[in-house]
Scaffold this motif. Structure first.
Motif, mmCIF file in Angstrom:
data_model
loop_
_atom_site.group_PDB
_atom_site.id
_atom_site.type_symbol
_atom_site.label_atom_id
_atom_site.label_comp_id
_atom_site.label_asym_id
_atom_site.label_seq_id
_atom_site.Cartn_x
_atom_site.Cartn_y
_atom_site.Cartn_z
ATOM 1 N N ASP A 8 62.356 24.223 -56.855
ATOM 2 C CA ASP A 8 61.855 22.932 -56.408
ATOM 3 C C ASP A 8 61.356 22.167 -57.629
ATOM 4 O O ASP A 8 60.974 22.772 -58.636
ATOM 5 N N PHE A 62 65.507 23.491 -50.754
ATOM 6 C CA PHE A 62 65.517 22.636 -49.579
ATOM 7 C C PHE A 62 65.742 21.224 -50.087
ATOM 8 O O PHE A 62 64.927 20.693 -50.827
ATOM 9 N N ARG A 95 68.318 22.812 -46.370
ATOM 10 C CA ARG A 95 68.235 21.633 -45.486
ATOM 11 C C ARG A 95 69.597 21.350 -44.846
ATOM 12 O O ARG A 95 69.677 21.079 -43.652
ATOM 13 N N THR A 107 62.075 18.233 -41.806
ATOM 14 C CA THR A 107 61.639 18.406 -43.180
ATOM 15 C C THR A 107 61.321 19.881 -43.408
ATOM 16 O O THR A 107 61.293 20.681 -42.455
ATOM 17 N N LEU A 108 61.020 20.229 -44.638
ATOM 18 C CA LEU A 108 60.609 21.599 -44.944
ATOM 19 C C LEU A 108 59.397 21.984 -44.097
ATOM 20 O O LEU A 108 59.367 23.051 -43.484
ATOM 21 N N TYR A 111 60.393 22.562 -40.356
ATOM 22 C CA TYR A 111 61.038 23.854 -40.099
ATOM 23 C C TYR A 111 60.062 25.013 -40.246
ATOM 24 O O TYR A 111 60.120 25.980 -39.476
ATOM 25 N N CYS A 112 59.164 24.936 -41.232
ATOM 26 C CA CYS A 112 58.178 26.006 -41.383
ATOM 27 C C CYS A 112 57.273 26.083 -40.160
ATOM 28 O O CYS A 112 56.995 27.174 -39.656
ATOM 29 N N ASP A 154 55.366 24.656 -51.914
ATOM 30 C CA ASP A 154 56.719 24.318 -51.462
ATOM 31 C C ASP A 154 57.742 25.377 -51.864
ATOM 32 O O ASP A 154 58.652 25.690 -51.099
ATOM 33 N N ARG A 157 57.163 28.182 -49.424
ATOM 34 C CA ARG A 157 57.699 27.804 -48.109
ATOM 35 C C ARG A 157 59.227 27.894 -48.106
ATOM 36 O O ARG A 157 59.824 28.384 -47.140
ATOM 37 N N THR A 158 59.842 27.413 -49.158
ATOM 38 C CA THR A 158 61.306 27.450 -49.243
ATOM 39 C C THR A 158 61.797 28.888 -49.283
ATOM 40 O O THR A 158 62.780 29.240 -48.627
ATOM 41 N N LEU A 161 61.484 30.274 -45.792
ATOM 42 C CA LEU A 161 62.536 29.700 -44.954
ATOM 43 C C LEU A 161 63.887 30.344 -45.274
ATOM 44 O O LEU A 161 64.649 30.684 -44.370
#
Length: 178
Positions: A8, A62, A95, A107-108, A111-112, A154, A157-158, A161
């Motif tokens: 990211d 993402f 995404r 968005t990220l 979805y989280c 982020d 989170r990514t 995911l």
């Protein structure tokens, strides 16, 4: 197992021709790695050196096309050579995998939340990053750490995911999941 990173960036805006990269973050071999510098060229050189030295074979993110466009164009601006450029053309955009249906445009964060992924931490919105960067430029010593924390959250989170997508069987290559 492929040598994969979850990636990211945080930028000062949406246009790589007029805005710059503030930070680059990634998950690699069980840890968060960050590249932060007021000197964008130096940061990009260190990032590409890391990618080359660690023989990274695939980039996952993402909306990674946004990050990729900044990375390649800002690197070109400074004359930084991207080794093995073609292999990164096969990057994986989570995404795109999840938003394949026109009505599903999450968005990220969306979805989280939907998947029960909770990465705690004090966080700013990605939309706030340019304002926080401006505060950093004006001498606010807390601003840059806030951007880096947002970047780290982020990336985590990514990564989470990506793991959910992997568990679902939609992808079949793995990164170290520790």
């Amino acid at each position: 197992m492929e040598n994969i990173i979850v990636l990211d960036t945080e930028t000062t805006g949406l246009n790589p021709l007029t805005d710059r990269i503030i930070t680059i973050g990634l998950w690699h071999v069980n840890k968060f790695v960050k590249f932060v510098s007021n000197d964008e060229k130096e940061m990009l050189e260190n990032f590409w050196k890391f990618i080359s030295e660690n023989e990274i074979s695939k980039l996952i993110g993402f909306n990674i096309n946004f990050d990729w466009t900044f990375l390649k164009l800002r690197s070109m601006k400074y004359g930084i050579k991207i080794r093995y450029f073609k292999k990164y053309e096969e990057r994986v955009d989570l995404r795109r995998i999840l938003n394949s249906e026109p009505r599903a445009k999450g968005t990220l964060t969306d979805y989280c939340t939907f998947l029960g992924i909770d990465i705690p931490g004090e966080d700013i919105s990605g939309k706030d990053v340019p304002k926080v960067w401006e505060a950093h430029q004006n001498g606010d010593s807390n601003a840059l750490p806030r951007i880096v924390e947002h970047l780290q959250l982020d990336v985590l989170r990514t990564k989470a995911l990506y793991e959910k997508i992997l568990e679902s069987g939609m992808l079949d290559f793995k990164i170290d999941r520790s």
